[in-house]
Design an enzyme around this catalytic site. Structure first.
Site, PDB file in Angstrom:
ATOM      1  CD  GLN A   1     -22.976  39.066  20.407  1.00  0.00           C
ATOM      2  OE1 GLN A   1     -23.819  38.180  20.414  1.00  0.00           O
ATOM      3  NE2 GLN A   1     -22.603  39.670  19.293  1.00  0.00           N
TER       4      GLN A   1
ATOM      5  CE  LYS B   1     -26.591  36.238  18.660  1.00  0.00           C
ATOM      6  NZ  LYS B   1     -25.168  36.281  19.056  1.00  0.00           N
TER       7      LYS B   1
ATOM      8  CG  ASP C   1     -21.075  31.953  17.345  1.00  0.00           C
ATOM      9  OD1 ASP C   1     -21.976  32.140  16.502  1.00  0.00           O
ATOM     10  OD2 ASP C   1     -20.758  32.812  18.185  1.00  0.00           O
TER      11      ASP C   1
END
Length: 291
Positions: free
Chosen positions: A98, A54, A121
């Site tokens: 995460q 990422k 997200d």
């Protein structure tokens, strides 16, 4: 019949080029550089690799990347304090924590502590509610990537019959909402669905997101159907999806594993970060990056 290979890797590469061009234009016109903050708690090997990828791709499209690596012993209070600081930081346009988190941390509370505008997200209850009621929302990255691939392959999805196998909050449920938004007729199937093969046999589109290696068999698929395999399962024989490769003998089009949906997830995360940046600055949504 041999299914057309839906190349998610190539599509994601083109998507990143579009993002990079729009980031460069935003910087030139407004002096604004999007910033993505990724928070990793603990030393999960798969998560660590994912976070590195990422960060690399964020920098490659011209965005600022902010990594926060915390020990597994981090307390709930410490993590929430960091999120509050990132919420208040104007240089940060997107925040991603995460998952999975260490078991002593409350994932739901952590996700919902992220500012709805920075929840790239799309997991917070506010964004989930907005998506389910057809409002402007941050859309979870993997389902967004799947929808982009489906639209590219099939064009208008209106009136098509779609089966989503899996009912997770991360993929299954938002995927169904996105397909409904495109006027498909949607069935959500799961482990307790009676006669799952016959349910799938009626579908023009099958999205498999159950986390069971090669669960979906060729005789489950209607000839010519489009199959999106979200599964990434590590086995003794390497990475395999939720769909048996023999499905390619029946389907009209199909994503491979690896190289299908996987590359789309990070690309869509970058797209969401750019979208979040545009919205907080009162600018139109980036072209071609939102639903």
């Amino acid at each position: 019949m041999t299914a057309t290979r839906i190349d998610g890797k190539a599509f994601a590469e083109e998507l990143r080029k579009k993002i990079a061009a729009q980031v460069a234009q935003l910087k030139a016109d407004r002096g604004i550089v999007p910033g993505l903050a990724v928070v990793l708690v603990g030393e999960d090997p798969a998560s660590s690799v994912y976070v590195r990828n990422k960060a690399k791709q964020t920098a490659e499209v011209g965005m600022h990347s902010y990594e926060h690596k915390l020990p597994a012993s981090t307390s709930q209070e410490e993590l929430l304090t960091l999120i509050a600081r990132l919420n208040a930081d104007k240089a940060v346009n997107g925040i991603l924590v995460q998952l999975p988190l260490p078991k002593h941390l409350d994932e739901e509370a952590v996700i919902n502590a992220i500012s709805v505008e920075k929840d790239v997200d799309g997991f917070s209850i506010q964004n989930v509610g907005r998506l389910s009621t057809g409002q402007k929302a941050m859309v979870p990255c993997t389902p967004l990537g799947c929808l982009m691939l489906l639209r590219d392959q099939l064009g208008d999805l209106s009136g098509m019959s779609a089966v989503v196998i899996g009912r997770s909050n991360i993929v299954g449920k938002p995927m169904a909402q996105l397909l409904l938004g495109d006027s498909a007729t949607v069935t959500i199937a799961h482990s307790r669905t009676k006669d799952l093969p016959s349910v799938c046999q009626k579908a023009d589109i099958v999205v498999a997101a159950v986390g069971r290696p090669m669960m979906v068999k060729a005789n489950w698929i209607k000839p010519g159907a489009t199959v999106i395999d979200v599964g990434i399962n590590r086995t003794d024989d390497g990475l395999v999806g939720d769909v048996d490769p023999a499905v390619a003998d029946v389907a009209g089009a199909m994503t491979p594993v690896p190289g299908g949906v996987g590359p789309m997830t990070i690309a869509c995360l970058l797209a969401n970060t750019l979208t979040a940046t545009a919205r907080v600055n009162g600018l139109p949504d980036p072209e071609g990056l939102t639903i």
